[in-house]
Design an enzyme around this catalytic site. Structure first.
Site, PDB file in Angstrom:
ATOM      1  N   CYS A 149      -1.627   8.967   2.918  1.00 19.75           N
ATOM      2  CA  CYS A 149      -1.414   8.486   1.555  1.00 19.75           C
ATOM      3  C   CYS A 149      -2.488   8.949   0.589  1.00 19.75           C
ATOM      4  CB  CYS A 149      -1.291   6.962   1.543  1.00 19.75           C
ATOM      5  SG  CYS A 149      -2.726   6.099   2.236  1.00 19.75           S
ATOM      6  N   GLU A 151       0.894  -1.166   0.000  1.00 18.58           N
ATOM      7  CA  GLU A 151       0.000   0.000   0.000  1.00 18.58           C
ATOM      8  C   GLU A 151       0.924   1.205   0.000  1.00 18.58           C
ATOM      9  OE1 GLU A 151      -1.697   3.065   0.492  1.00 18.58           O
ATOM     10  OE2 GLU A 151      -2.082   2.597   2.592  1.00 18.58           O
TER      11      GLU A 151
END
Length: 466
Positions: A266, A232
């Site tokens: 993110c 990720e």
């Protein structure tokens, strides 16, 4: 395990304050942790799903009950304001419970039979998992690995970030007491410890959340023993404001989507595309909202915007701001300093809005991971979709519109793992069902939902011929 080496963890908002010390591991500690996880796996994977689920629910309840104890420590070491940290812990608790609920359906037997044969397609755990987690949201990112790995019958070794190791290690120590010895393990250290973990022959999968550069090294280590990887990674998430959007309604939400955690997450909005005929008003009103931020030490109740977490990120964003200024694009520095006398004792930056950058310049195409945002004007849907998709990243994205059909139509043309409409993030329903992750260089695999559980199993099929 005993060690002779400890590293200080300093408060990023008051660098003269030592929050605590964390033991530094070695390759020998890695060996002990992986062996412990491997031994525990021999019995843990045979435990019933119901028992594994019950222990995880106890872990969720423990985390929920002690959130107010853990949150201040995490806030002090990470630089995030306590309310954000408390919300993160709440999200982690909900995530564990959602994972347990999803596992009930995920592990339903798939068996088929006709007059000639009987077939069973079964799901089995992988073995020892390594979880490597970053500093920006350590609790929720750790639990998104721990819950599915354990409910599927795996054991796990975590390596927390050196920039925020104390809080999550305290949490894992308490949770580990609920499980058989060796099911949950933690090793601290730098790149040498990380490499020892990712290259270890008994590790069967690596789940890494972080940056693309490190992910490439992890993949190289994994290749030697053909380990599975789950990544990720970062994003360059676009926000597309359509001309039918209610500016007064969407602007505060977009500002939050940019500057939450001082821009250090993110799927933060990294670039905002605004229709040409709305651009000037949008820019002016966004500046007014952002200028209300109070920037200072994260534990000060007046503060709404904390420091960056570490020197490396601070220097990177500072240099990015300077290069953007030199490019000729208009940069506006906003917000009010709280306790300015302490400003040089922490990694403080005021939020910056960039007006009229070139669509292909660095500030638009990079992952800033800090409090700076470019606003780019556009004329047509075709133009904005082309700009939004012109990136090597593909994590999240947002569309802001009052027209459901139009927003969904455009969403389906965006190259990303997720598109959120009129908010940046999952709804309660989304938290249950959205597989979190990206395309292109934003990741490999998914977290959350039944699809996220599939990251932690192998398939074994049996075919009986009559």
């Amino acid at each position: 395990m005993p060690t002779d080496s400890y590293a200080e963890v300093r408060d990023p908002g008051r660098l003269t304050d030592v929050v605590g010390e964390v033991a530094q591991g070695t390759a020998q500690h890695v060996e002990q942790a992986v062996q412990a996880a491997h031994q525990a796996y021999q019995t843990w994977h045979k435990t019933d799903l119901t028992e594994r689920s019950e222990l995880l629910l106890k872990a969720a309840s423990l985390l929920e009950a002690e959130a107010s104890t853990f949150a201040p420590l995490i806030a002090r070491e990470s630089g995030m304001i306590p309310s954000v940290t408390l919300a993160e812990i709440g999200g982690a608790v909900a995530g564990i419970r959602h994972t347990v609920e999803a596992a009930k359906v995920f592990f339903e037997e798939k068996q088929f039979e006709d007059e000639h044969s009987w077939v069973s397609v079964e799901k089995r755990p992988i073995g020892v998992i390594v979880g490597i987690v970053p500093w920006n949201a350590p609790v929720i990112l750790t639990m998104q690995k721990l819950a599915p790995a354990l409910v599927c019958g795996n054991t796990i070794v975590f390596k927390p970030s050196p920039n925020a190791p104390l809080g999550i290690s305290s949490i894992l120590m308490k949770i580990a007491e609920l499980f058989p010895p060796g099911v949950i393990n933690v090793v601290h250290g730098g790149g040498d410890v990380g490499s020892a973990l990712t290259a270890h022959p008994l590790v069967r999968k690596i789940s890494f959340t972080g940056g693309g550069t490190v992910a490439k090294y992890v993949m190289q280590d994994a290749a030697n023993s053909l380990k599975n990887v789950h990544f990720e990674l970062g994003g360059n998430d676009p926000a597309i404001v359509l001309d039918d959007a209610d500016m007064q309604e969407v602007l505060p939400k977009i500002v939050t989507s940019v500057f939450r955690r001082s821009g250090q997450y993110c799927y933060a909005t990294k670039r905002v595309y605004v229709p040409q005929n709305m651009y000037e008003k949008f820019f002016d009103e966004m500046c007014q909202i952002v200028d209300q931020y109070q920037i200072g030490h994260q534990m000060d109740p007046k503060v709404t915007f904390g420091p960056l977490n570490n020197k490396v990120q601070f220097n990177y964003v500072n240099e990015l701001i300077e290069r953007t200024k030199q490019s000729g694009a208009q940069t506006v520095i906003l917000g009010e300093k709280v306790e300015p006398d302490n400003w040089d004792n922490g990694y403080y930056l005021q939020p910056v809005i960039v007006k009229n950058p070139h669509p292909n310049q660095e500030i638009v195409t990079c992952e800033q991971f800090g409090p700076i945002i470019p606003l780019i004007p556009y004329s047509t849907e075709e133009e904005v979709l082309q700009m939004a998709n012109s990136t090597d990243y593909g994590l999240g994205s947002t569309i802001w519109s009052s027209d459901f059909d139009r927003a969904v139509r455009l969403s389906r043309q965006i190259e990303a793992g997720m598109t959120f409409i009129n908010q940046n993030g999952q709804s309660r329903l989304g938290l249950r069902h959205i597989p979190f992750g990206g395309v292109k260089q934003s990741g490999i695999g998914r977290e959350n939902s039944e699809i996220g559980l599939a990251e932690y199993i192998e398939y074994h099929s049996i075919n009986y011929h009559k």
